[in-house]
Design a protein around this motif. Sequence first.
Motif, PDB file in Angstrom:
ATOM      1  N   VAL A   2      28.164  25.190  30.704  1.00 12.03           N
ATOM      2  CA  VAL A   2      28.107  27.090  30.346  1.00 12.03           C
ATOM      3  C   VAL A   2      28.939  27.501  30.634  1.00 12.03           C
ATOM      4  O   VAL A   2      29.739  27.475  32.252  1.00 12.03           O
ATOM      5  CB  VAL A   2      26.113  27.932  30.938  1.00 12.03           C
ATOM      6  N   VAL A   3      29.766  28.028  30.066  1.00 13.53           N
ATOM      7  CA  VAL A   3      30.790  29.196  30.098  1.00 13.53           C
ATOM      8  C   VAL A   3      30.432  30.449  30.270  1.00 13.53           C
ATOM      9  O   VAL A   3      30.276  30.699  29.349  1.00 13.53           O
ATOM     10  CB  VAL A   3      32.007  29.174  29.094  1.00 13.53           C
ATOM     11  N   VAL A   4      30.739  31.534  31.571  1.00  9.45           N
ATOM     12  CA  VAL A   4      29.961  32.441  31.420  1.00  9.45           C
ATOM     13  C   VAL A   4      31.535  33.373  31.865  1.00  9.45           C
ATOM     14  O   VAL A   4      31.944  32.829  32.591  1.00  9.45           O
ATOM     15  CB  VAL A   4      29.303  33.074  32.499  1.00  9.45           C
ATOM     16  N   SER A   5      31.608  34.723  30.784  1.00  8.63           N
ATOM     17  CA  SER A   5      32.212  35.552  30.995  1.00  8.63           C
ATOM     18  C   SER A   5      32.893  37.202  31.049  1.00  8.63           C
ATOM     19  O   SER A   5      31.134  36.906  30.990  1.00  8.63           O
ATOM     20  CB  SER A   5      33.579  34.688  30.321  1.00  8.63           C
ATOM     21  N   GLY A   6      32.911  37.853  32.063  1.00  9.18           N
ATOM     22  CA  GLY A   6      32.825  38.723  32.156  1.00  9.18           C
ATOM     23  C   GLY A   6      33.529  39.809  30.675  1.00  9.18           C
ATOM     24  O   GLY A   6      33.697  39.775  29.815  1.00  9.18           O
ATOM     25  N   ILE A   7      34.223  40.681  31.511  1.00 10.00           N
ATOM     26  CA  ILE A   7      34.623  41.853  30.427  1.00 10.00           C
ATOM     27  C   ILE A   7      36.601  41.783  30.509  1.00 10.00           C
ATOM     28  O   ILE A   7      36.730  41.786  31.887  1.00 10.00           O
ATOM     29  CB  ILE A   7      34.713  43.165  30.537  1.00 10.00           C
ATOM     30  N   GLY A   8      37.036  41.811  29.757  1.00 15.75           N
ATOM     31  CA  GLY A   8      38.903  41.677  30.136  1.00 15.75           C
ATOM     32  C   GLY A   8      39.180  40.643  29.312  1.00 15.75           C
ATOM     33  O   GLY A   8      38.978  40.024  27.931  1.00 15.75           O
ATOM     34  N   CYS A   9      40.661  40.924  28.721  1.00 19.45           N
ATOM     35  CA  CYS A   9      41.749  39.384  28.107  1.00 19.45           C
ATOM     36  C   CYS A   9      40.702  38.469  28.464  1.00 19.45           C
ATOM     37  O   CYS A   9      40.762  37.383  26.948  1.00 19.45           O
ATOM     38  CB  CYS A   9      42.905  39.278  27.801  1.00 19.45           C
ATOM     39  N   SER A  10      40.870  38.599  29.454  1.00 16.35           N
ATOM     40  CA  SER A  10      40.585  36.469  29.945  1.00 16.35           C
ATOM     41  C   SER A  10      39.043  35.931  29.832  1.00 16.35           C
ATOM     42  O   SER A  10      39.278  35.001  28.734  1.00 16.35           O
ATOM     43  CB  SER A  10      40.571  36.401  31.536  1.00 16.35           C
ATOM     44  N   HIS A  57      30.968  44.014  32.458  1.00 21.00           N
ATOM     45  CA  HIS A  57      32.522  43.873  32.968  1.00 21.00           C
ATOM     46  C   HIS A  57      31.531  43.856  34.596  1.00 21.00           C
ATOM     47  O   HIS A  57      31.070  44.505  35.258  1.00 21.00           O
ATOM     48  CB  HIS A  57      32.775  45.023  32.848  1.00 21.00           C
ATOM     49  N   GLY A  58      32.312  43.216  35.732  1.00 20.66           N
ATOM     50  CA  GLY A  58      32.354  42.519  36.791  1.00 20.66           C
ATOM     51  C   GLY A  58      31.427  41.942  36.860  1.00 20.66           C
ATOM     52  O   GLY A  58      31.238  41.280  38.291  1.00 20.66           O
ATOM     53  N   ARG A  59      30.127  41.927  35.500  1.00 17.17           N
ATOM     54  CA  ARG A  59      28.677  40.960  35.853  1.00 17.17           C
ATOM     55  C   ARG A  59      29.050  39.825  35.536  1.00 17.17           C
ATOM     56  O   ARG A  59      27.377  39.008  35.468  1.00 17.17           O
ATOM     57  CB  ARG A  59      27.708  41.906  35.362  1.00 17.17           C
ATOM     58  N   ALA A  60      30.076  38.636  35.287  1.00 19.15           N
ATOM     59  CA  ALA A  60      29.674  37.433  34.710  1.00 19.15           C
ATOM     60  C   ALA A  60      28.689  37.211  36.242  1.00 19.15           C
ATOM     61  O   ALA A  60      28.066  35.866  36.087  1.00 19.15           O
ATOM     62  CB  ALA A  60      31.062  37.377  34.746  1.00 19.15           C
ATOM     63  N   ASP A  69      41.818  39.486  36.900  1.00 15.87           N
ATOM     64  CA  ASP A  69      42.260  40.076  38.534  1.00 15.87           C
ATOM     65  C   ASP A  69      41.113  41.334  38.710  1.00 15.87           C
ATOM     66  O   ASP A  69      40.461  41.505  39.177  1.00 15.87           O
ATOM     67  CB  ASP A  69      42.923  40.327  38.713  1.00 15.87           C
ATOM     68  N   GLY A  70      41.647  41.816  37.212  1.00 18.39           N
ATOM     69  CA  GLY A  70      39.733  43.490  37.849  1.00 18.39           C
ATOM     70  C   GLY A  70      39.225  42.777  37.737  1.00 18.39           C
ATOM     71  O   GLY A  70      37.857  43.890  38.740  1.00 18.39           O
ATOM     72  N   ASP A  71      38.191  42.760  36.531  1.00 19.98           N
ATOM     73  CA  ASP A  71      36.832  41.588  36.651  1.00 19.98           C
ATOM     74  C   ASP A  71      36.093  41.414  37.734  1.00 19.98           C
ATOM     75  O   ASP A  71      35.430  41.593  38.083  1.00 19.98           O
ATOM     76  CB  ASP A  71      37.244  41.271  35.124  1.00 19.98           C
ATOM     77  N   SER A  72      36.559  40.347  39.081  1.00 17.36           N
ATOM     78  CA  SER A  72      36.424  39.776  39.754  1.00 17.36           C
ATOM     79  C   SER A  72      36.792  40.531  41.012  1.00 17.36           C
ATOM     80  O   SER A  72      35.647  40.969  41.936  1.00 17.36           O
ATOM     81  CB  SER A  72      37.438  38.574  39.871  1.00 17.36           C
ATOM     82  N   SER A  73      38.225  41.352  41.012  1.00 19.90           N
ATOM     83  CA  SER A  73      38.107  42.046  42.602  1.00 19.90           C
ATOM     84  C   SER A  73      38.301  43.774  42.503  1.00 19.90           C
ATOM     85  O   SER A  73      37.257  44.103  43.312  1.00 19.90           O
ATOM     86  CB  SER A  73      39.690  41.460  42.191  1.00 19.90           C
ATOM     87  N   ALA A  74      38.031  43.844  41.145  1.00 18.49           N
ATOM     88  CA  ALA A  74      37.446  45.662  41.665  1.00 18.49           C
ATOM     89  C   ALA A  74      35.813  45.723  40.403  1.00 18.49           C
ATOM     90  O   ALA A  74      34.741  46.455  41.517  1.00 18.49           O
ATOM     91  CB  ALA A  74      38.049  46.079  40.747  1.00 18.49           C
ATOM     92  N   LEU A 103      31.337  39.095  43.322  1.00 22.14           N
ATOM     93  CA  LEU A 103      32.357  37.797  43.540  1.00 22.14           C
ATOM     94  C   LEU A 103      32.547  37.792  45.622  1.00 22.14           C
ATOM     95  O   LEU A 103      31.843  36.462  45.783  1.00 22.14           O
ATOM     96  CB  LEU A 103      34.130  38.329  43.804  1.00 22.14           C
ATOM     97  N   ILE A 104      32.355  39.059  45.846  1.00 20.61           N
ATOM     98  CA  ILE A 104      31.983  38.422  47.975  1.00 20.61           C
ATOM     99  C   ILE A 104      30.195  37.957  47.935  1.00 20.61           C
ATOM    100  O   ILE A 104      29.994  37.260  49.165  1.00 20.61           O
ATOM    101  CB  ILE A 104      32.201  39.536  48.996  1.00 20.61           C
ATOM    102  N   HIS A 105      29.526  38.565  47.464  1.00 14.69           N
ATOM    103  CA  HIS A 105      28.384  38.437  47.962  1.00 14.69           C
ATOM    104  C   HIS A 105      27.897  36.781  46.709  1.00 14.69           C
ATOM    105  O   HIS A 105      26.515  36.120  47.562  1.00 14.69           O
ATOM    106  CB  HIS A 105      26.919  39.420  47.290  1.00 14.69           C
TER     107      HIS A 105
END
Lengths: 71, 275
Positions: free
Chosen positions: B46-54, B70-73, B95-100, B106-108
């Motif tokens: 399974v490939v899960v992605s959030g929002i953003g170019c990548s 966004h951010g919830r992958a 970088d924005g999706d994961s860290s902002a 991400l941390i949890h």
Amino acid sequence: MPKDPANIGKPEVAIKDSWCKGCGICVALCPKKVLVMNAQGKAVVACPEKCVGCKMCAEHCPDYAITVEVE
Amino acid sequence: MLADIEEFYRLDRLPHIWCPGCGNGIVLACLVKAIKELKYDQDKTVVVSGIGCSSRASAYLDFNTLHTTHGRALAFATGIKLAKPELNIFVITGDGDSSAIGGNHLIHAARRNIDLNVVIFNNNIYGMTGGQYSPLTPKVQKATTAPYGTIERPFDLAKLVEAAGATYVARSTAYHTRLTTELIINGAKNKGFSVTEVISQCPVSYGRRNRFNTPAAMLEWQREMAVPVIKARSMAPEELEGKIITGELYRGHAPEYVSEYTKLTQRLKEEAEGV
């Protein structure tokens, strides 16, 4: 197209023109200057005989437009 | 097209929409090569992605894919892993999706050490929305929202996830394709939360504003700035200023979340049956 007997055993680099976005990465990274940008701003194979099959171009083509076949 | 990996792409969706010279296509090929080398069943991956170019990447891949919010992958991926622990899950995030936007997820997820493989495509900018700076934009670099250069210190994402509890942390660049593939493979083999940060390039929204005249110049910069972690250990902090430390940065051991959860449900079931 059948391969020229002189090129048997040599790597073969091909560019899918319709997928090339002309970023120039392949031209810049090729250590043997096999590729050049044409007048339309797309990469083309200029000196196929110089290719050593390192695949720097294919691995760094963001658009999957380059194939390098090494026998 | 890289003929040896085309079976993993939705060819009818190619060519992709990323800008000329964008690193996303390069990093994505590294991920696909890693999955191929791991010999994972396409239907069990399974490939899960959030929002953003990548995060657009999931649309081009022929696995079970989710293009989420966004951010919830990681939140979606956590759910999938708990429901179907046998699946191999890769999370693609920027970088924005994961860290902002997804910083807390991400941390949890790292704290839980859940068996997910995260590949962070770090191009130092919000490319899709027009070049705003992200928490990973290096200090003094320019963005549309930082026309005089950002005054903020960026996160060291590798240190952040290590501190939060990830058990595999690695970093590579789009230039170092073979290293990237190798690191993603090693991350996938780790039973726990694995993070591979890949420094990528955004020539349009970041490069143009920061004196990178061509996409190739950005790749060459990655090559010049990269310092293998073994070499970095013998270098002074001032020597490492602005450098990209690459390789396997951290490996730890901690209980994996799904295993712990399974143990708990097993225990409760046994207790209930014993009554």
